[in-house]
Design a protein around this motif. Structure first.
Motif, PDB file in Angstrom:
ATOM      1  N   ALA A  91       0.842  -1.203   0.000  1.00  0.00           N
ATOM      2  CA  ALA A  91       0.000   0.000   0.000  1.00  0.00           C
ATOM      3  C   ALA A  91       0.878   1.254   0.000  1.00  0.00           C
ATOM      4  CB  ALA A  91      -0.920  -0.007   1.218  1.00  0.00           C
ATOM      5  N   THR A  92       1.975   1.218   0.766  1.00  0.00           N
ATOM      6  CA  THR A  92       2.892   2.358   0.836  1.00  0.00           C
ATOM      7  C   THR A  92       3.526   2.633  -0.522  1.00  0.00           C
ATOM      8  OG1 THR A  92       3.380   1.801   3.131  1.00  0.00           O
ATOM      9  CG2 THR A  92       4.934   3.262   2.009  1.00  0.00           C
ATOM     10  N   ILE A  93       3.956   1.573  -1.201  1.00  0.00           N
ATOM     11  CA  ILE A  93       4.584   1.725  -2.528  1.00  0.00           C
ATOM     12  C   ILE A  93       3.592   2.345  -3.513  1.00  0.00           C
ATOM     13  CG2 ILE A  93       5.505   0.435  -4.499  1.00  0.00           C
ATOM     14  CD1 ILE A  93       6.646  -1.567  -2.421  1.00  0.00           C
ATOM     15  N   VAL A  94       2.338   1.900  -3.465  1.00  0.00           N
ATOM     16  CA  VAL A  94       1.309   2.435  -4.362  1.00  0.00           C
ATOM     17  C   VAL A  94       1.129   3.934  -4.125  1.00  0.00           C
ATOM     18  CG1 VAL A  94      -1.167   2.410  -4.880  1.00  0.00           C
ATOM     19  CG2 VAL A  94       0.081   0.260  -4.646  1.00  0.00           C
ATOM     20  N   ILE A  95       1.028   4.314  -2.862  1.00  0.00           N
ATOM     21  CA  ILE A  95       0.826   5.732  -2.527  1.00  0.00           C
ATOM     22  C   ILE A  95       2.014   6.572  -3.010  1.00  0.00           C
ATOM     23  CG2 ILE A  95       0.549   7.377  -0.606  1.00  0.00           C
ATOM     24  CD1 ILE A  95      -0.730   4.947   0.937  1.00  0.00           C
ATOM     25  N   LEU A  96       3.216   6.054  -2.793  1.00  0.00           N
ATOM     26  CA  LEU A  96       4.421   6.784  -3.190  1.00  0.00           C
ATOM     27  C   LEU A  96       4.464   6.969  -4.713  1.00  0.00           C
ATOM     28  CD1 LEU A  96       7.079   8.060  -2.241  1.00  0.00           C
ATOM     29  CD2 LEU A  96       8.153   5.816  -2.454  1.00  0.00           C
ATOM     30  N   LEU A  97       4.079   5.934  -5.459  1.00  0.00           N
ATOM     31  CA  LEU A  97       4.094   6.022  -6.913  1.00  0.00           C
ATOM     32  C   LEU A  97       3.078   7.048  -7.417  1.00  0.00           C
ATOM     33  CD1 LEU A  97       4.436   2.242  -7.886  1.00  0.00           C
ATOM     34  CD2 LEU A  97       6.163   4.032  -8.128  1.00  0.00           C
ATOM     35  N   PHE A  98       1.916   7.109  -6.779  1.00  0.00           N
ATOM     36  CA  PHE A  98       0.883   8.052  -7.204  1.00  0.00           C
ATOM     37  C   PHE A  98       1.196   9.480  -6.758  1.00  0.00           C
ATOM     38  CE2 PHE A  98      -1.783   4.457  -8.234  1.00  0.00           C
ATOM     39  CZ  PHE A  98      -2.636   4.951  -9.215  1.00  0.00           C
ATOM     40  N   MET A  99       1.606   9.608  -5.480  1.00  0.00           N
ATOM     41  CA  MET A  99       1.805  10.959  -4.938  1.00  0.00           C
ATOM     42  C   MET A  99       3.141  11.562  -5.371  1.00  0.00           C
ATOM     43  SD  MET A  99      -0.987  11.310  -3.141  1.00  0.00           S
ATOM     44  CE  MET A  99      -0.738  12.669  -2.036  1.00  0.00           C
ATOM     45  N   ARG A 100       4.120  10.670  -5.567  1.00  0.00           N
ATOM     46  CA  ARG A 100       5.476  11.110  -5.928  1.00  0.00           C
ATOM     47  C   ARG A 100       6.010  12.143  -4.934  1.00  0.00           C
ATOM     48  NH1 ARG A 100       4.223  12.527 -12.023  1.00  0.00           N
ATOM     49  NH2 ARG A 100       2.174  12.853 -11.062  1.00  0.00           N
ATOM     50  N   ASN A 101       5.636  11.938  -3.654  1.00  0.00           N
ATOM     51  CA  ASN A 101       6.075  12.844  -2.599  1.00  0.00           C
ATOM     52  C   ASN A 101       6.245  12.019  -1.328  1.00  0.00           C
ATOM     53  OD1 ASN A 101       5.654  14.701  -0.197  1.00  0.00           O
ATOM     54  ND2 ASN A 101       5.771  16.208  -1.854  1.00  0.00           N
ATOM     55  N   LEU A 102       7.475  11.943  -0.801  1.00  0.00           N
ATOM     56  CA  LEU A 102       7.763  11.097   0.356  1.00  0.00           C
ATOM     57  C   LEU A 102       7.026  11.573   1.603  1.00  0.00           C
ATOM     58  CD1 LEU A 102       9.371   8.693   1.406  1.00  0.00           C
ATOM     59  CD2 LEU A 102      11.265  10.257   1.909  1.00  0.00           C
ATOM     60  N   ARG A 103       6.972  12.913   1.792  1.00  0.00           N
ATOM     61  CA  ARG A 103       6.312  13.426   2.997  1.00  0.00           C
ATOM     62  C   ARG A 103       4.819  13.095   2.995  1.00  0.00           C
ATOM     63  NH1 ARG A 103       8.795  19.476   4.238  1.00  0.00           N
ATOM     64  NH2 ARG A 103      10.984  18.840   4.315  1.00  0.00           N
ATOM     65  N   ALA A 104       4.184  13.256   1.839  1.00  0.00           N
ATOM     66  CA  ALA A 104       2.756  12.945   1.736  1.00  0.00           C
ATOM     67  C   ALA A 104       2.515  11.451   1.985  1.00  0.00           C
ATOM     68  CB  ALA A 104       2.230  13.338   0.364  1.00  0.00           C
ATOM     69  N   THR A 105       3.452  10.611   1.519  1.00  0.00           N
ATOM     70  CA  THR A 105       3.335   9.162   1.733  1.00  0.00           C
ATOM     71  C   THR A 105       3.445   8.826   3.210  1.00  0.00           C
ATOM     72  OG1 THR A 105       4.326   8.781  -0.438  1.00  0.00           O
ATOM     73  CG2 THR A 105       4.275   6.915   1.090  1.00  0.00           C
ATOM     74  N   ILE A 106       4.409   9.443   3.901  1.00  0.00           N
ATOM     75  CA  ILE A 106       4.582   9.204   5.349  1.00  0.00           C
ATOM     76  C   ILE A 106       3.323   9.595   6.106  1.00  0.00           C
ATOM     77  CG2 ILE A 106       5.849   9.964   7.404  1.00  0.00           C
ATOM     78  CD1 ILE A 106       8.328  10.240   5.552  1.00  0.00           C
ATOM     79  N   ILE A 107       2.742  10.747   5.747  1.00  0.00           N
ATOM     80  CA  ILE A 107       1.516  11.210   6.408  1.00  0.00           C
ATOM     81  C   ILE A 107       0.397  10.182   6.234  1.00  0.00           C
ATOM     82  CG2 ILE A 107      -0.310  12.969   6.356  1.00  0.00           C
ATOM     83  CD1 ILE A 107       1.881  14.957   5.425  1.00  0.00           C
ATOM     84  N   THR A 108       0.320   9.617   5.042  1.00  0.00           N
ATOM     85  CA  THR A 108      -0.764   8.675   4.738  1.00  0.00           C
ATOM     86  C   THR A 108      -0.611   7.364   5.495  1.00  0.00           C
ATOM     87  OG1 THR A 108      -0.865   9.627   2.519  1.00  0.00           O
ATOM     88  CG2 THR A 108      -2.036   7.557   2.873  1.00  0.00           C
ATOM     89  N   ILE A 109       0.608   6.800   5.459  1.00  0.00           N
ATOM     90  CA  ILE A 109       0.775   5.460   6.033  1.00  0.00           C
ATOM     91  C   ILE A 109       0.822   5.468   7.555  1.00  0.00           C
ATOM     92  CG2 ILE A 109       1.930   4.576   3.983  1.00  0.00           C
ATOM     93  CD1 ILE A 109       4.580   4.776   5.600  1.00  0.00           C
ATOM     94  N   VAL A 110       0.939   6.651   8.167  1.00  0.00           N
ATOM     95  CA  VAL A 110       0.927   6.698   9.630  1.00  0.00           C
ATOM     96  C   VAL A 110      -0.406   6.200  10.185  1.00  0.00           C
ATOM     97  CG1 VAL A 110      -0.008   9.031  10.040  1.00  0.00           C
ATOM     98  CG2 VAL A 110       1.731   8.110  11.578  1.00  0.00           C
ATOM     99  N   SER A 111      -1.438   6.204   9.325  1.00  0.00           N
ATOM    100  CA  SER A 111      -2.753   5.733   9.777  1.00  0.00           C
ATOM    101  C   SER A 111      -2.751   4.227  10.049  1.00  0.00           C
ATOM    102  CB  SER A 111      -3.824   6.069   8.734  1.00  0.00           C
ATOM    103  OG  SER A 111      -3.570   5.391   7.523  1.00  0.00           O
ATOM    104  N   ILE A 112      -1.819   3.480   9.431  1.00  0.00           N
ATOM    105  CA  ILE A 112      -1.804   2.022   9.621  1.00  0.00           C
ATOM    106  C   ILE A 112      -1.418   1.648  11.048  1.00  0.00           C
ATOM    107  CG2 ILE A 112      -0.735  -0.154   8.912  1.00  0.00           C
ATOM    108  CD1 ILE A 112      -0.639   0.905   6.078  1.00  0.00           C
TER     109      ILE A 112
END
Length: 1001
Positions: free
Chosen positions: A337-358
């Motif tokens: 799920a993290t890899i998918v978000i990173l590929l779509f967002m292309r932003n590491l900070r936005a990805t970190i914010i998203t996956i913190v919910s897990i």
């Protein structure tokens, strides 16, 4: 729900503490939660079992079963009573209505059973009410060295049992395969006749010989003292010297020797062993008890060099393996799920914010499970594995909306709050509808509820926690981490906008294509065989070898040893445990069986294909022509991948019942994929009855004499090597023919006479198994179906049986695996309807209109296309877990449509419907694809991993969810806008006409 976001921004310090507490409490709860294999669930059944060695099935039916049934017929809350009477055993299963307090029910049954007077040689009935917490933690085998004496062996047995009983958290410890030493007195009929001694005289040889009695108190030599009489027989030689008649000792007319009596056989790797079964107490931790058992086994092997103790099977190991396996799949899912978000967002900070919910959502979930008293088991961990991909969905929608607006607007805290507010309604509604699908699972009746409610709670807690995190933690972290971050410009796909615009202009094309696909998929599903649960990855296989009831026990054991050798020679198994016979310890669990049944528990090597072993065992059937040989995968939750279909023939007239059974068997034998058909009325055994003349002899006296002549009779006990040892008078005759039976000599008032002079011998063929339903006799016809064709065979049998004209007063009742499967599917179907109704209600409340939610509901048939397509492509037959996956899809697929329509409703305030649809689909396409792909990727480990035995989370479930979600997501972006515009056709047409008029002007 935007109030949560404002509160979070107004209380940042408190939020830091809350986040820290959630993580800490989650870790503490994880270590605190009891680990179990399955959730605790009461089986709404009470079993009564009794053992009567030497009794034929008819005698057990009339003298034991019937009496017990009479006493139990008015038990409070009883919904049904089924009994089996066989050679030497009786088993009564009582089912109870849902909501019945099973502890009270068991107490009432025990009270009723204790008042029943049964024949002397029949054991006291055992009353059992099973609970999943009673599933044994460990099976331990004990082998003894040949140099040990019987006294040493018995002492070792006591010490070993005590060691296991002292384990903290251990519950019942039972022992099987035990051999009891006894002294056999074998009469010599020739010498008895020569000396004129009747056989019955031997029965009283020990009478009054061994005693310890106090005969009074007297003053002796001036002091008060007690006077005792003591007579001990401490060796076999003394027993031989006991007088039978003046001048004649026991040794003169009988052989006296030390023997062993083995009530049941437990054999591992071809050697007889003792089998210890250890369960845990109610609230104990299964893993902790299992570890203590292993430590005890290691200690016993060191301290007692003359024994070989081995942990044969441990459910605690399976618990740890299941937990580790599921955690691995959860972590893999989170990574994907993290890899998918990173590929779509292309932003590491936005990805970190998203996956913190897990981790946050999982921490909150574990804490709530602890508060709810739910254990950590394969069901709850399966819920986490299913939910992990969905945990980031709400956060993705929030961060994507913030991210998109930051591409065009300057950063500010208010922008973060407003961006969250824009999607708050959509993510709240989508989360609530998913929860609404899972919670009704707790409304299912029976065992399904006990297993699915923990699953539903786990998923619901996870999703609600992820929603709170998305509305509070994600905006706060965005305000910190995204400040000053340069955003990559992203615009909606112009190609997709043009494609959607064409589809909206030519609605009949996509709608017709989707309708054809839907009808085709439903048709394909209707003709697909519904399989029994897949067995290929099973870790344990059960094998049964059953001979006709008249087969001598020696032949049964010889054949059993032969099959045991065949199994032990295979390279794909770890060990084979062979068992035969009834014993009191097994009866405590309600487990009684025919003496001609040999069972094997086969443990597969890791990665071995259980289906290949099952086929190999069935291929041995020609070797054991007279026996019935079967093999099935063992499953801790479902009992195995059984594919037996039963037809119970009930009525009042035994002859009419027999005719009805013959009708049923003749009708279903020709059905394709029916491998074998049998009925219990075919299981016959010769019964020889002495019809006594009451004028010539007393029936009770003759029966007692014949019992002594033909069966071992206990005549007392003596002390040998400081242990009490039973003395058994063995049969004096071994009749081989009817003539031998007629020539048996009995004592009457007129002296010794042949039994034929006072009785007529009548031979009959009677069933070796009798079934009762609510006290009435019935015949059970059993059909073994090809597992992959279970539903097809079940449907065909139902059709054939329903087309029969039953004899008057006779009724056919179809049950077994096919009926259970249909019942489970029907329960899930009803749950699905309830869930759909709740989902629609929530959306109506959210959108405050009927038509918009109705358009969203059209995403459900789109999901069916993908789900069925996934099964067809992978070649997997739909089983119960696949149907469960279809139920889950209801909540998952509508979330994308909600996110889309929510944007449409916002757009409608400033633009025409068609433009609103195109803009919404283009704008929300990225978060919709992100959430769908993240969920799909998170479930991929379930497709390529191995499902845990007893878990409802399986490969077929994952395929259904992935296929349904993938197709529904793609079609949602096209079909839902078309249907939505159709529902508002007049308004949309009017807007387009007005738009053209304005352009022309």
């Amino acid at each position: 729900m935007q109030g949560f976001t404002k509160w979070a921004f107004n209380n940042k310090a408190a939020m830091k503490i809350v986040v820290l507490m959630a993580l800490v409490m989650g870790v503490i709860s994880y270590w605190k939660l009891p680990m179990e294999f399955l959730p605790e669930a009461d089986n709404p059944m009470v079993t009564v079992a009794a053992i009567g060695p030497g009794y034929d099935a008819k005698s057990m039916e009339t003298q034991v079963t019937a009496k017990l049934e009479d006493a139990l017929q008015f038990t409070k809350g009883k919904s049904g009573m089924f009994s089996t009477s066989g050679n030497g055993y009786t088993q009564i299963n009582m089912t109870f209505e849902s909501g019945t307090n099973m502890k009270d029910a068991k107490t009432e049954v025990e009270r009723s059973v204790s008042a029943v007077q049964l024949p002397e040689t029949v054991s006291k009935p055992f009353v059992v009410q099973l609970n999943t917490s009673m599933i044994p933690i460990s099976w331990v085998t004990i082998g003894f060295g040949d140099s040990m004496s019987e006294a040493q062996r018995e002492q070792a047995e006591k010490e070993i049992i005590n060691e296991f009983k002292q384990i903290d958290g251990a519950g019942e410890v039972t022992l099987s395969g035990k051999s009891t030493p006894n002294i056999s007195v074998i009469p010599n009929t020739a010498k008895l006749a020569e000396k004129g001694i009747p056989f019955q005289a031997l029965m009283g040889v020990l009478q009054g010989r061994g005693t310890t009695s106090s005969v009074g108190e007297k003053t002796i030599d001036g002091a008060s003292g007690n006077i005792n009489v003591r007579s001990d027989i401490n060796d076999i030689e003394t027993l031989r010297k006991l007088p039978v008649l003046p001048g004649v000792t026991l040794g003169d007319v009988a052989e006296v020797k030390l023997d062993k009596q083995q009530e049941s056989i437990s054999s591992i790797d071809g050697s007889d062993v003792l089998m210890l079964t250890i369960s845990k107490s109610g609230n104990a931790n299964a893993v902790s008890v299992g570890k203590h058992v292993e430590e005890t086994v290691d200690r016993l092997n060191k301290d007692m060099t003359s024994i070989q103790a081995k942990v044969l099977l441990s459910t605690s190991e399976q618990v740890v393996s299941s937990v580790n396996s599921m955690l691995k799949e959860v972590l893999m899912g989170a990574l994907f799920a993290t890899i998918v978000i990173l590929l779509f967002m292309r932003n590491l900070r936005a990805t970190i914010i998203t996956i913190v919910s897990i981790p946050l959502s999982l921490g909150i979930t574990l804490y709530l499970l602890d508060l709810s008293g739910v254990t950590l088991n394969v069901i709850t961990l399966g819920g986490v594995a299913v939910a992990v991909g969905r945990l980031v969905d709400d956060s993705i929608v929030v961060i994507e909306n913030i991210y998109r607006r930051l591409q065009k607007e300057p950063f500010s805290t208010q922008l973060i709050i407003d961006s969250t507010k824009e999607v708050a309604t959509a993510i709240t509604s989508s989360t609530l509808v998913t929860v609404a699908v899972f919670l009704p699972m707790g409304l299912l009746r029976g065992s399904l509820q006990d297993f699915l409610l923990p699953f539903a709670l786990t998923v619901s807690y996870s999703l609600l926690a992820s929603l709170i995190v998305a509305l509070t933690v994600v905006p706060l972290l965005s305000a910190v981490l995204l400040r000053g971050t340069k955003m990559v410009e992203h615009e909606g796909s112009k190609r997709f906008s043009g494609f959607l615009s064409w589809n909206l202009k030519h609605k009949w094309v996509p709608l017709l294509i989707s309708a054809v696909l839907f009808v085709g998929s439903i048709g394909a599903y209707a003709v697909m065989p519904k399989a029994a649960l897949d067995s290929s990855s099973a870790s344990t296989v059960n094998v049964t070898l059953e001979y006709p009831s008249e087969t001598p026990h020696e032949e049964v054991i010889a054949a059993g040893r032969s099959l045991e050798k065949f199994l032990n020679e295979r390279s794909d198994i770890d060990w084979v445990l062979m068992m035969n016979g009834n014993n009191a310890d097994s009866a405590k669990y309600g487990e009684v069986s025919s003496p001609t049944l040999v069972t094997y528990m086969v443990d597969m090597k890791e990665g071995a294909d259980a289906e290949k072993l099952i086929e190999a065992v069935k291929a041995q059937r020609p070797t054991y022509k007279e026996a019935e040989l079967n093999a099935d995968a063992a499953d801790m939750m479902t009992g195995g991948g059984s594919s037996q279909i039963t037809i119970d023939v009930t009525g009042d007239d035994p002859e009419e019942i027999a005719k009805g059974a013959d009708q049923v068997m003749a009708a279903i034998k020709p059905i394709k994929d029916v491998m074998k058909v049998k009925s219990n009325q075919e299981q016959k055994k010769s019964v020889y009855t002495f019809e006594l003349d009451p004028v010539k002899a007393k029936g009770q006296e003759v029966a007692m004499q014949l019992q002594g002549l033909l069966n071992p009779v206990p005549i007392g006990s003596i002390k040998v090597e400081d242990r009490e040892t039973a003395v058994m008078l063995q049969p004096s005759v071994n009749p081989k023919t009817e003539s031998d039976l007629n020539n048996l000599t009995i004592m009457t008032d007129n002296g010794p006479v042949p039994v034929s002079s006072v009785a007529k011998l009548v031979k009959s063929e009677e069933s070796s198994v009798f079934y009762h339903k609510d006290g009435k006799l019935y015949v059970r016809v059993t059909a073994d179906a090809e597992p992959s064709q279970l539903s097809v065979v079940g449907s065909e049998i139902t059709k054939k049986v329903n087309g029969l004209k039953a004899p008057e007063g006779v009724e056919f009742v179809i049950g077994g695996a096919s009926a259970d499967q249909s019942s489970d599917f029907a329960d899930l179907g009803l749950t699905a309807l309830i869930s759909i109704g709740i989902v629609y209600l929530i959306m109506v409340i959210t959108f405050k209109t009927i038509r918009a939610p109705l358009a969203i509901m059209f995403s459900l048939p789109l999901a069916a296309i993908g789900a069925i397509g996934g099964l067809i492509v992978t070649g997997i037959s739909p089983d119960f877990t696949a149907m469960f996956g279809a139920l889950m899809l209801i909540g998952i697929v509508v979330t994308n449509a909600i996110v889309l329509i929510d944007r449409v409703k916002q757009n409608e305030q400033r633009m025409p419907i068609r433009e609103a649809l195109i803009e919404a689909a283009s704008t929300r396409m990225r978060p919709i694809l992100m959430t769908a792909i993240a969920t799909i990727c998170a479930m991929l480990p379930l497709v390529f991993g191995t499902s845990e035995s007893g878990s409802i989370v399986s490969q077929s479930l994952a395929i259904v969810v992935i296929g349904g979600l993938a197709i529904a997501t793609l079609l949602t972006l096209i079909i839902i806008p078309c249907i939505y515009e159709l529902f508002f056709f007049r308004k949309s047409k009017k807007q387009r006409i007005e738009g053209k008029f304005e352009q022309a002007a």
